[in-house]
Design a protein around this motif. Structure first.
Motif, PDB file in Angstrom:
ATOM      1  N   LEU A 130     -18.731 -55.252 -17.548  1.00 43.89           N
ATOM      2  CA  LEU A 130     -19.275 -55.294 -18.625  1.00 43.89           C
ATOM      3  C   LEU A 130     -19.523 -54.153 -19.203  1.00 43.89           C
TER       4      LEU A 130
ATOM      5  N   ALA B 296     -18.337 -56.190 -19.359  1.00 43.11           N
ATOM      6  CA  ALA B 296     -17.762 -57.186 -19.626  1.00 43.11           C
ATOM      7  C   ALA B 296     -16.702 -57.351 -18.859  1.00 43.11           C
ATOM      8  N   GLY B 297     -16.599 -58.513 -17.996  1.00 40.21           N
ATOM      9  CA  GLY B 297     -15.395 -59.158 -17.330  1.00 40.21           C
ATOM     10  C   GLY B 297     -14.952 -60.442 -17.747  1.00 40.21           C
TER      11      GLY B 297
ATOM     12  N   LEU C 280     -18.322 -60.051 -13.217  1.00 44.50           N
ATOM     13  CA  LEU C 280     -18.950 -58.834 -13.950  1.00 44.50           C
ATOM     14  C   LEU C 280     -19.822 -57.982 -12.709  1.00 44.50           C
TER      15      LEU C 280
ATOM     16  N   SER D 218     -23.658 -63.493  -8.104  1.00 46.11           N
ATOM     17  CA  SER D 218     -24.159 -64.056  -9.409  1.00 46.11           C
ATOM     18  C   SER D 218     -25.849 -64.020  -9.219  1.00 46.11           C
TER      19      SER D 218
ATOM     20  N   THR E 170     -16.077 -65.277 -24.399  1.00 44.09           N
ATOM     21  CA  THR E 170     -16.187 -64.621 -23.313  1.00 44.09           C
ATOM     22  C   THR E 170     -17.005 -63.380 -23.790  1.00 44.09           C
ATOM     23  N   TYR E 171     -17.315 -62.179 -22.913  1.00 41.39           N
ATOM     24  CA  TYR E 171     -17.760 -61.135 -23.378  1.00 41.39           C
ATOM     25  C   TYR E 171     -16.854 -60.215 -24.303  1.00 41.39           C
TER      26      TYR E 171
ATOM     27  N   SER F  41     -19.190 -64.445 -17.693  1.00 40.40           N
ATOM     28  CA  SER F  41     -19.006 -63.362 -16.811  1.00 40.40           C
ATOM     29  C   SER F  41     -20.151 -63.542 -15.531  1.00 40.40           C
TER      30      SER F  41
END
Length: 307
Positions: free
Chosen positions: A21, A29-30, A34, A54, A87-88, A136
């Motif tokens: 990210l 951003a992935g 992330l 996470s 997504t990102y 992410s």
């Protein structure tokens, strides 16, 4: 309350740095994973941190979905399996503009996907993308801006001043008690809860050519700071992206706008960032501790004096 200032009509998007990210203010951003620490647009040197676990979702408990009259619900057209996922990365083109981008009325409910759901151009309109429970690795909550015939309109992540329409089913609502209002001319950020001001702080905003985007957006995620220049306080990544990605330094193209602190406070009240909203570490810590994912943020030039 609607702000009667100039209404932005340009939609811009940012590219995403592969594998992590990035935030013109905040998140990196992935596509699926992330880093727990992310490089930000105001960072002195680009850094990356290894992917970790996470974090716990910073979102309120889910609530029941309203049950509209079935006969009045427009049928959602079938969605091809190869639709893109939001997504990102920059959101897909074709979504409608936010009809009230400068409206400062609080957005008090958010939509939290429970599974992959479709995002459409209108109730019963064409599906353009999927929304998923996480972006992410962070739980997704998007503010609800309107309801029509059983469908809801939400602010679109990874885009400026765009909405998507979502059919009933596959999501819950969550309460959003807080709101942030940012005034560009006065360099003020005001935190409101249930529509009443809690605190207000002086902030730094985007420099000429890299302005902080006008309009409604929201807190997309909370992430640890990438380096010591961010004052040691977590960053709030927003759904908004820079207005002109090409104006950013090359290493920051792929950024989202964010809210974060800095290692000094000498630039408060000035336009010195790459589009982020920058405030003191103590103020940032209060916001990080209080605000759930999905919290509405609106950036205006200036509020009417009567507010």
């Amino acid at each position: 309350m609607r702000y009667d200032g100039p209404s932005p009509d340009r939609r811009t998007r940012a590219m995403v740095t592969t594998g992590g990210l990035v935030v013109a203010a905040v998140l990196a951003a992935g596509v699926a994973l992330l880093p727990r620490s992310v490089p930000l647009a105001d960072a002195s040197t680009p850094t990356r941190s290894p992917v970790g676990t996470s974090p716990t979702a910073h979102a309120p408990a889910a609530g029941p979905v309203p049950s509209p009259t079935p006969s009045r619900i427009p049928v959602a057209p079938p969605a091809p399996d190869d639709l893109p996922v939001v997504t990102y990365r920059p959101a897909p083109d074709g979504f409608p503009a936010d009809p009230d981008p400068l409206d400062t009325a609080p957005l008090t409910q958010g939509l939290r996907p429970l599974r992959r759901i479709t995002a459409h151009t209108a109730p019963g309109g064409r599906p353009l993308a999927f929304l998923t429970p996480q972006i992410s690795g962070y739980d997704l909550v998007v503010p609800i801006t309107a309801r029509r015939a059983g469908w809801v309109a939400v602010l679109l992540p990874s885009a400026n001043r765009r909405i998507a329409w979502v059919p009933p089913g596959g999501w819950h609502t969550v309460a959003l008690p807080d709101q942030l209002v940012v005034e560009r001319r006065t360099h003020r950020l005001t935190w409101l809860r249930h529509g009443r001001p809690v605190r207000s702080w002086s902030v730094s905003l985007g420099m000429p050519g890299q302005v902080t985007p006008l309009g409604r957006t929201f807190v997309l995620a909370r992430t640890p700071p990438a380096e010591a220049t961010f004052g040691g306080v977590d960053v709030l990544a927003l759904g908004a992206v820079p207005e002109d990605p090409a104006a950013l330094p090359a290493r920051l193209r792929g950024a989202h706008i964010g809210i974060h602190s800095w290692y000094h406070d000498r630039e408060l009240g000035r336009d010195t960032t790459n589009g982020c909203v920058r405030l003191t570490p103590s103020a940032q810590q209060r916001l990080v501790d209080a605000l759930p994912h999905g919290t509405g943020v609106v950036v205006v030039d200036r509020l009417p004096a009567s507010r």
